[in-house]
Design an enzyme around this catalytic site. Structure first.
Site, PDB file in Angstrom:
ATOM      1  NE  ARG A   1      -9.129  -6.497 -26.255  1.00  0.00           N
ATOM      2  CZ  ARG A   1      -9.437  -5.821 -27.370  1.00  0.00           C
ATOM      3  NH1 ARG A   1     -10.481  -5.015 -27.398  1.00  0.00           N
ATOM      4  NH2 ARG A   1      -8.702  -5.961 -28.435  1.00  0.00           N
TER       5      ARG A   1
ATOM      6  NE  ARG B   1       0.867 -45.667 -22.956  1.00  0.00           N
ATOM      7  CZ  ARG B   1       1.720 -46.074 -22.018  1.00  0.00           C
ATOM      8  NH1 ARG B   1       1.295 -46.828 -21.013  1.00  0.00           N
ATOM      9  NH2 ARG B   1       2.989 -45.721 -22.055  1.00  0.00           N
TER      10      ARG B   1
HETATM   11  C1  UD1 Z   1       8.162 -46.616 -17.979  1.00  0.00           C
HETATM   12  C2  UD1 Z   1       8.888 -47.824 -17.381  1.00  0.00           C
HETATM   13  C3  UD1 Z   1       7.965 -48.495 -16.352  1.00  0.00           C
HETATM   14  C4  UD1 Z   1       7.580 -47.485 -15.281  1.00  0.00           C
HETATM   15  C5  UD1 Z   1       6.965 -46.233 -15.898  1.00  0.00           C
HETATM   16  C6  UD1 Z   1       6.811 -45.169 -14.832  1.00  0.00           C
HETATM   17  C7  UD1 Z   1      10.329 -48.721 -19.148  1.00  0.00           C
HETATM   18  C8  UD1 Z   1      10.530 -49.808 -20.129  1.00  0.00           C
HETATM   19  N1  UD1 Z   1       9.217 -48.771 -18.433  1.00  0.00           N
HETATM   20  O1  UD1 Z   1       7.022 -47.101 -18.655  1.00  0.00           O
HETATM   21  O2  UD1 Z   1       8.637 -49.581 -15.752  1.00  0.00           O
HETATM   22  O3  UD1 Z   1       6.659 -48.080 -14.366  1.00  0.00           O
HETATM   23  O4  UD1 Z   1       7.814 -45.696 -16.939  1.00  0.00           O
HETATM   24  O5  UD1 Z   1       6.170 -44.041 -15.330  1.00  0.00           O
HETATM   25  O6  UD1 Z   1      11.197 -47.889 -18.995  1.00  0.00           O
HETATM   26  N2  UD1 Z   1      10.969 -42.205 -23.936  1.00  0.00           N
HETATM   27  C9  UD1 Z   1      11.965 -41.806 -24.781  1.00  0.00           C
HETATM   28  N3  UD1 Z   1      12.312 -42.609 -25.827  1.00  0.00           N
HETATM   29  C10 UD1 Z   1      11.729 -43.813 -26.049  1.00  0.00           C
HETATM   30  C11 UD1 Z   1      10.709 -44.229 -25.158  1.00  0.00           C
HETATM   31  C12 UD1 Z   1      10.360 -43.412 -24.116  1.00  0.00           C
HETATM   32  O7  UD1 Z   1      12.535 -40.722 -24.620  1.00  0.00           O
HETATM   33  O8  UD1 Z   1      12.113 -44.488 -27.000  1.00  0.00           O
HETATM   34  C13 UD1 Z   1      10.589 -41.325 -22.821  1.00  0.00           C
HETATM   35  C14 UD1 Z   1       9.146 -40.867 -22.880  1.00  0.00           C
HETATM   36  O9  UD1 Z   1       9.046 -39.628 -23.562  1.00  0.00           O
HETATM   37  C15 UD1 Z   1       8.782 -40.728 -21.403  1.00  0.00           C
HETATM   38  C16 UD1 Z   1       9.682 -41.725 -20.709  1.00  0.00           C
HETATM   39  O10 UD1 Z   1      10.702 -42.044 -21.623  1.00  0.00           O
HETATM   40  O11 UD1 Z   1       9.039 -39.440 -20.921  1.00  0.00           O
HETATM   41  C17 UD1 Z   1       8.947 -42.988 -20.299  1.00  0.00           C
HETATM   42  O12 UD1 Z   1       8.384 -43.587 -21.441  1.00  0.00           O
HETATM   43  P1  UD1 Z   1       6.919 -44.205 -21.449  1.00  0.00           P
HETATM   44  O13 UD1 Z   1       6.631 -44.683 -22.814  1.00  0.00           O
HETATM   45  O14 UD1 Z   1       5.978 -43.279 -20.824  1.00  0.00           O
HETATM   46  O15 UD1 Z   1       7.153 -45.474 -20.516  1.00  0.00           O
HETATM   47  P2  UD1 Z   1       6.068 -46.205 -19.616  1.00  0.00           P
HETATM   48  O16 UD1 Z   1       5.309 -47.165 -20.442  1.00  0.00           O
HETATM   49  O17 UD1 Z   1       5.316 -45.230 -18.820  1.00  0.00           O
HETATM   50 MG    MG Z   2       5.187 -43.176 -18.887  1.00  0.00          MG
END
Ligand code: UD1
Ligand code: MG
Length: 476
Positions: free
Chosen positions: A341, A16
């Site tokens: 600089r 996003r």
């Molecule tokens: C997630 C939560 C949501 C919460 C929100 C808060 C889940 C399913 N949902 O959603 O309930 O309200 O955070 O900010 O957990 N990441 C990985 N590997 C993956 C997917 C994600 O390392 O396969 C990491 C991303 O880099 C990120 C974090 O996990 O730092 C959260 O992932 P993101 O995709 O931002 O989840 P949200 O949709 O925000």
């Molecule tokens: Mg998130």
């Protein structure tokens, strides 16, 4: 209390954001987002921290290279639950199941506003309630995009439902999951192993362990933060801007608490690594970047930008200056409109004035370069006067050369110093000179054409010129 371990999730791409750069590498207040989670993790459980990387893993690894953290790669980003599973191997221990005796804090790499105090609050609640799973929640006016906390009539938590999977009535819930959890190891990994990607995104959701815990009769605690701003997860550029705004405010607040004055705080941009001494005054619209250090009793006037620079006490930077990688010693004054600089040192009580550019140049104590100069690759002694428009010709098209000027030298206006060249102590250079040879101490150097004056010459010339310009000629 049980031993703590921390898992930071930082593998996602951040679709996003619509960026070529992995989300956790985007800077917030001059620091990549991932560092905020890494700092927090180290503060909580230095020595037992795993960071899950994936998208642009090499760059994230480089960023965390000098940290006490274990990095694990999640090759395909199959969801937050899948990401946590990848970290299990880090906590095997000799018997292979050391994780079962640990208490895990799980942090997202995209929530840089979260503070240690809030995490400690969650840990205390977890301990108090003897919970198996605890999560941080917040009430938000605009909860869209977040997972929602679904509670029963009695207020007990039932589950977390993701925005994309929620029904219209669930979407109206304003209590959101902040993406920060405390989970007992003995429950965590077996629960993750049982996850199913039965949702709109076909991902393994970490959030599903809440429902699993309740089904198993385990205690789940939702700790509602009284600082909902800390729950801000960065998924879009607008959220990035909001996090930047909040964090910049915190940085300025910290500096003001420590004794710096900001005349219009909300207009100044200060990076997280900046330090400012007591009684220094920052005027409106100032930018302070990197690890810039400002001493006590300094003044930085409007529209100046300081990058990775060090100011001793009592330094004044007037309006409109750009100062990069430079050191300004006590009592010196720079600007308005000066450009320093990298590699520049301005000595004690020295003066650098308008439209003066310095590069890799040391200007000695009490020296002055007040107007319209370029001084590059130069060592300029104490009390030297650099006349207006003086230039070091440091570049011959291939190489750069040094100019060395001794103490107490007087350089007249509009002098070109063709490097390599040396001017000895106390020498004087006449205005308009092009200096191509070394000048001995106490000598006067004149290197310009001698002035010629022709009395009455203009009158004769003007008459001749008028005749040549007769109107009859013009008609033709
Ligand atoms: C997630 C939560 C949501 C919460 C929100 C808060 C889940 C399913 N949902 O959603 O309930 O309200 O955070 O900010 O957990 N990441 C990985 N590997 C993956 C997917 C994600 O390392 O396969 C990491 C991303 O880099 C990120 C974090 O996990 O730092 C959260 O992932 P993101 O995709 O931002 O989840 P949200 O949709 O925000
Ligand atoms: Mg998130």
């Amino acid at each position: 209390m049980k031993k703590l371990a921390v898992i930071v999730l930082a593998a996602g791409q951040g679709t996003r954001m619509r960026s070529k750069l992995a989300k956790v590498l985007h800077p917030v207040c001059g620091r990549p987002m991932a560092l905020y989670a890494a700092d927090l993790a180290e503060a909580l459980a230095g020595g037992r921290v795993a960071v899950v990387v994936g998208h642009q893993a090499e760059k994230v690894k480089d960023l965390l290279a000098d940290r006490k953290v274990e990095l694990v790669v999640q090759a395909r980003q199959l969801g937050t639950g899948h990401a946590v599973t990848q970290a299990q191997s880090v906590f095997q221990g000799r018997a292979g199941n050391a994780w079962s005796g640990l208490r895990f804090v799980i942090l997202s790499g995209d929530t840089p506003l979260l503070t240690e105090a809030t995490v400690r609050g969650l840990l205390a609640a977890h301990e108090r309630e003897r919970a198996t799973v605890s999560m941080l929640t917040a009430h938000l006016d605009r909860p869209a995009g977040y997972g929602r906390i679904v509670r029963g009539r009695d207020g007990a938590v039932w589950k977390i439902i993701e925005d994309k999977d929620a029904s219209p009535s669930e979407r109206r819930l304003t209590e959101v999951n902040a993406g920060m959890y405390v989970v007992e190891g003995e429950f965590l990994f077996p629960a993750l192993a049982a996850l199913k990607p039965a949702n709109v995104q076909k991902e393994y959701y970490l959030t599903d362990i809440v429902e699993a815990a309740i089904r198993q009769g385990k205690k789940v605690t939702a700790y509602i933060t009284s600082h909902p701003v800390e729950a801000l997860g960065i998924n879009t550029r607008a959220e990035l801007a909001e996090a930047e705004r909040v964090l910049r405010g915190r940085i300025r607040q910290r500096l003001m608490d420590a004794g710096a004055t900001f005349l219009a705080p909300e207009t100044s941009f200060v990076d997280a690594g900046v330090k400012i001494g007591r009684d220094s005054v920052i005027h409106p619209h100032v930018t302070l970047e990197g690890r810039t250090v400002i001493g006590e009793d300094c003044v930085v006037r409007s529209h100046s930008r300081l990058v990775e620079s060090v100011l001793a006490d009592g330094v004044t930077v007037l309006d409109g200056c750009v100062i990069e990688g430079s050191r300004l010693e006590g009592g010196c004054r720079v600007g308005p409109f000066a450009h320093l600089r990298p590699g520049t040192i301005v000595g004690r009580n020295a003066r650098v004035g308008n439209f003066v550019e310095l590069k890799k140049t040391e200007l000695g104590e009490g020296a002055k370069a007040n107007h319209l100069s370029y001084l590059g690759d130069a060592r300029i002694g104490r009390r030297v006067n650099v006349g207006a428009g003086t230039i070091t010709c440091n570049y011959d098209g291939v190489n750069k050369h040094q100019t060395v000027i001794g103490d107490d030298v007087f350089i007249g206006s509009d002098v070109s110093l063709v490097a390599p060249v040396k001017v000895g102590k106390g020498a004087m250079i006449a205005a308009g000179s092009v200096v191509t040879q070394d000048v001995a101490a106490e000598a006067l150097a004149l290197a310009r054409a001698r002035q010629v004056v022709k009395p009455g010459w203009v009158k004769g010339w003007r008459e001749k010129a008028k005749k040549a310009h007769s109107p009859s000629k013009e008609k033709r």
